[in-house]
Design a protein around this motif. Structure first.
Motif, PDB file in Angstrom:
ATOM      1  N   TRP A 104     -14.149  15.908  80.751  1.00  0.00           N
ATOM      2  CA  TRP A 104     -15.375  15.209  81.075  1.00  0.00           C
ATOM      3  C   TRP A 104     -16.057  15.526  82.147  1.00  0.00           C
ATOM      4  N   THR A 105     -15.508  16.014  83.489  1.00  0.00           N
ATOM      5  CA  THR A 105     -16.170  16.662  84.473  1.00  0.00           C
ATOM      6  C   THR A 105     -17.080  17.572  84.288  1.00  0.00           C
ATOM      7  N   GLN A 106     -16.448  18.597  83.423  1.00  0.00           N
ATOM      8  CA  GLN A 106     -17.145  19.742  82.941  1.00  0.00           C
ATOM      9  C   GLN A 106     -18.066  19.659  81.862  1.00  0.00           C
ATOM     10  N   ARG A 107     -18.030  18.433  80.969  1.00  0.00           N
ATOM     11  CA  ARG A 107     -19.137  18.090  80.207  1.00  0.00           C
ATOM     12  C   ARG A 107     -20.360  17.646  80.774  1.00  0.00           C
ATOM     13  N   LEU A 108     -19.979  16.851  81.825  1.00  0.00           N
ATOM     14  CA  LEU A 108     -21.150  16.127  82.710  1.00  0.00           C
ATOM     15  C   LEU A 108     -21.709  17.109  83.530  1.00  0.00           C
ATOM     16  N   ASN A 145     -20.179   5.375 110.207  1.00  0.00           N
ATOM     17  CA  ASN A 145     -19.213   5.811 110.965  1.00  0.00           C
ATOM     18  C   ASN A 145     -17.857   5.883 110.300  1.00  0.00           C
ATOM     19  N   GLN A 146     -18.110   6.281 109.225  1.00  0.00           N
ATOM     20  CA  GLN A 146     -16.811   6.781 108.122  1.00  0.00           C
ATOM     21  C   GLN A 146     -16.601   7.803 107.859  1.00  0.00           C
ATOM     22  N   PRO A 147     -15.573   8.754 108.046  1.00  0.00           N
ATOM     23  CA  PRO A 147     -15.568  10.243 107.685  1.00  0.00           C
ATOM     24  C   PRO A 147     -15.751  10.421 106.267  1.00  0.00           C
ATOM     25  N   PHE A 148     -16.477  11.378 105.660  1.00  0.00           N
ATOM     26  CA  PHE A 148     -16.604  11.735 104.421  1.00  0.00           C
ATOM     27  C   PHE A 148     -16.599  13.205 104.060  1.00  0.00           C
ATOM     28  N   PHE A 149     -16.069  13.554 103.163  1.00  0.00           N
ATOM     29  CA  PHE A 149     -16.254  14.987 102.669  1.00  0.00           C
ATOM     30  C   PHE A 149     -17.606  15.240 101.593  1.00  0.00           C
ATOM     31  N   GLU A 150     -18.370  16.171 101.579  1.00  0.00           N
ATOM     32  CA  GLU A 150     -19.250  16.732 100.466  1.00  0.00           C
ATOM     33  C   GLU A 150     -18.547  17.582  99.603  1.00  0.00           C
ATOM     34  N   PHE A 151     -18.814  17.389  98.356  1.00  0.00           N
ATOM     35  CA  PHE A 151     -18.076  18.392  97.273  1.00  0.00           C
ATOM     36  C   PHE A 151     -19.033  18.638  96.327  1.00  0.00           C
ATOM     37  N   ILE A 152     -18.774  19.804  95.696  1.00  0.00           N
ATOM     38  CA  ILE A 152     -19.504  20.273  94.668  1.00  0.00           C
ATOM     39  C   ILE A 152     -18.435  20.512  93.388  1.00  0.00           C
ATOM     40  N   ILE A 153     -18.807  20.331  92.330  1.00  0.00           N
ATOM     41  CA  ILE A 153     -18.017  20.900  91.191  1.00  0.00           C
ATOM     42  C   ILE A 153     -19.027  21.862  90.366  1.00  0.00           C
TER      43      ILE A 153
END
Length: 156
Positions: A104-108, A145-153
C-alpha cells in the motif's frame, strides 16, 4: 458496508469513512498523539482533514471489521505527503498489517514518484515500520521543541 479494496490475512483495506474517524481518534496510540500535537493539530481534526482533503484516504480493519488504522496520501503544492495513524490494535494485527504495508505504501506513492512526511525521533515503532516500507530519512528538525526526522519514500 465498507468498500473493500484488498484483503491481507484476516485484515482488509477499505475506503475510509467518517465512522472510521469517530472510532479511531479517541483510541490513537500515544506516540501518534504526541506527533499530531507537536505539529499543532488535534487528533480528530487530523483524521477528518485526511478524509476530506487528501487524494486518497483508507482504513485498515481487523477480522471483525473494527478500524485500527487510517492512512493516506495528499499534496501540498507539488509535494506529495503520506501518513498513517493507528490505534494500539495495530500491534494485535501486526503480521497482516506489515504484509500489506509495503504494497500500500508503494501503491499510494507511485503516482507521485515519491512521498514525504515527518516522524517523531522517539517513535521507534514507526521508525522501524517506515524503514520496512522503504523510507529514507533525510533531515532532522524540530516541531514544538520536539525532535523529528523528515523522510521520503521513493516509488519503485
Amino acid at each position: 458496508m465498507d468498500k473493500v479494496l484488498s484483503t491481507h490475512g484476516s485484515c482488509k483495506v477499505v475506503e475510509a469513512t467518517h465512522a472510521h474517524v469517530a472510532h479511531i481518534y479517541p483510541r490513537l496510540r500515544h506516540a501518534d498523539r504526541v506527533e499530531i500535537e507537536a505539529m499543532g493539530h488535534e487528533p480528530c481534526q487530523s483524521l477528518l482533514r485526511g478524509l476530506e482533503m487528501d487524494d486518497v484516504t483508507l482504513t485498515a480493519v481487523d477480522a471483525d471489521d473494527v478500524p485500527f488504522a487510517m492512512f493516506g496520501v495528499g499534496q501540498i503544492d507539488d509535494l506529495a505527503y503520506i501518513w498513517c495513524l493507528g490505534t494500539d490494535s495495530v500491534s494485535d494485527n501486526a503480521y497482516d498489517f506489515l504484509k500489506a504495508s509495503r504494497e500500500w505504501t508503494q501503491r499510494l506513492t507511485k503516482p507521485y514518484g515519491a512521498t514525504y512526511n515527518y516522524v517523531h525521533e522517539e517513535n521507534h515503532v514507526a521508525l522501524k515500520w517506515l524503514k520496512f516500507c522503504g523510507a529514507i530519512f533525510i533531515n532532522k528538525l524540530t516541531f514544538s521543541n520536539q525532535p523529528f526526522f523528515e523522510f521520503i519514500i521513493p516509488s519503485k
